[in-house]
Design an enzyme around this catalytic site. Structure first.
Site, mmCIF file in Angstrom:
data_model
loop_
_atom_site.group_PDB
_atom_site.id
_atom_site.type_symbol
_atom_site.label_atom_id
_atom_site.label_comp_id
_atom_site.label_asym_id
_atom_site.label_seq_id
_atom_site.Cartn_x
_atom_site.Cartn_y
_atom_site.Cartn_z
ATOM 1 C CG PHE A 199 -12.207 7.589 1.100
ATOM 2 C CD1 PHE A 199 -12.469 6.852 -0.042
ATOM 3 C CD2 PHE A 199 -13.046 8.651 1.411
ATOM 4 C CE1 PHE A 199 -13.540 7.159 -0.858
ATOM 5 C CE2 PHE A 199 -14.124 8.971 0.602
ATOM 6 C CZ PHE A 199 -14.376 8.223 -0.536
ATOM 7 C CG ASP A 200 -6.054 2.831 2.267
ATOM 8 O OD1 ASP A 200 -5.313 3.025 3.248
ATOM 9 O OD2 ASP A 200 -5.643 2.496 1.145
ATOM 10 C CG LEU A 201 -3.910 8.949 1.582
ATOM 11 C CD1 LEU A 201 -5.016 9.850 1.048
ATOM 12 C CD2 LEU A 201 -3.021 9.700 2.566
ATOM 13 C CG ASP A 202 -0.324 5.793 0.545
ATOM 14 O OD1 ASP A 202 -0.632 6.958 0.228
ATOM 15 O OD2 ASP A 202 0.638 5.526 1.273
#
Length: 233
Positions: free
Chosen positions: A11-14
């Site tokens: 996953f990317d976060l932001d």
């Protein structure tokens, strides 16, 4: 035992798990008001969302990036916990994936320290290993190096993993590393830019991520298009 389509989700976060757009916008607004008395709107920073902060500052104020980054990070550190939020359904999705034995990783363009801080804010850090931040690689998204680093540490093959993000940089980094990719529809990034990166899946809710990973059959009609085909808009 449940049959999984993917054994790991990166996953990317932001913008993907955490809703930090209000925080990021306020950081930019404070920084540019402080140094240039200039007003910044979301449209001004959209092209740089998903990229390292330095890349944004080099483009917006070349030669001033060090001073701007310092101001940005001081403000961010002071206001992070008050302004960072989590998207609906994310906590349940993460715990469901973890309970099913799915490996979870973070691949982000922010520093690993700040990424961990954001995850701890919502009691999610314990579910992710590895966490690949800006400081973990030499090259950054859209280069494949961050995803390849996560892949190496996971001990899995590219075919066993999927990259989920909200920007073309996430999608390109994942696809260049050989992974299937999914773009979330709640992104603040310009949608035509995401389409141009050609993600394999488009995700309208966290439940759809579970459907894909758990290899569940999609319903007929719109859901089938959303889950199993590239959607051309």
């Amino acid at each position: 035992m449940q049959k999984l389509r993917f054994r790991a989700v990166f996953f990317d976060l932001d913008g993907t798990l955490l809703d930090t757009t209000p925080l990021i916008l306020k950081c930019f607004q404070h920084t540019f008001a402080t140094h240039f008395q200039r007003k910044v709107e979301i449209e001004d920073i959209q092209p740089y969302m998903g990229k390292p902060l330095r890349a944004a500052m080099e483009a917006l104020a070349p030669g001033m990036e060090d001073d701007l980054i310092s101001t940005y990070r001081i403000f961010n550190n002071q206001h992070h916990d008050d302004l960072a939020m989590i998207f609906d359904g994310v906590a349940n999705m993460i715990t469901s994936l973890h309970s099913a034995g799915v490996r979870l990783a973070i691949v982000t363009s922010k520093t690993s320290t700040m990424a961990r801080r954001g995850l701890r804010l919502f009691d999610l850090e314990r579910y992710f290993d590895p966490i690949i931040g800006l400081d973990e690689t030499i090259r950054h998204k859209p280069d494949p190096e961050p995803v390849l680093a996560a892949l190496h540490l996971s001990g899995l093959t590219a075919a066993e993993c999927i990259m989920v993000g909200d920007s073309p940089h996430d999608i390109l980094s994942g696809s260049r590393a050989g992974l299937k990719t999914a773009a979330v529809r709640w992104s603040n990034v310009a949608w035509p830019d995401i389409l141009a990166a050609e993600p394999d899946y488009f995700i309208g809710s966290t439940d759809e991520i579970l459907e894909i990973v758990f290899n569940q059959s999609c319903k007929e009609g719109a859901a089938k298009i959303k889950c199993n085909k590239r959607l051309r808009l």
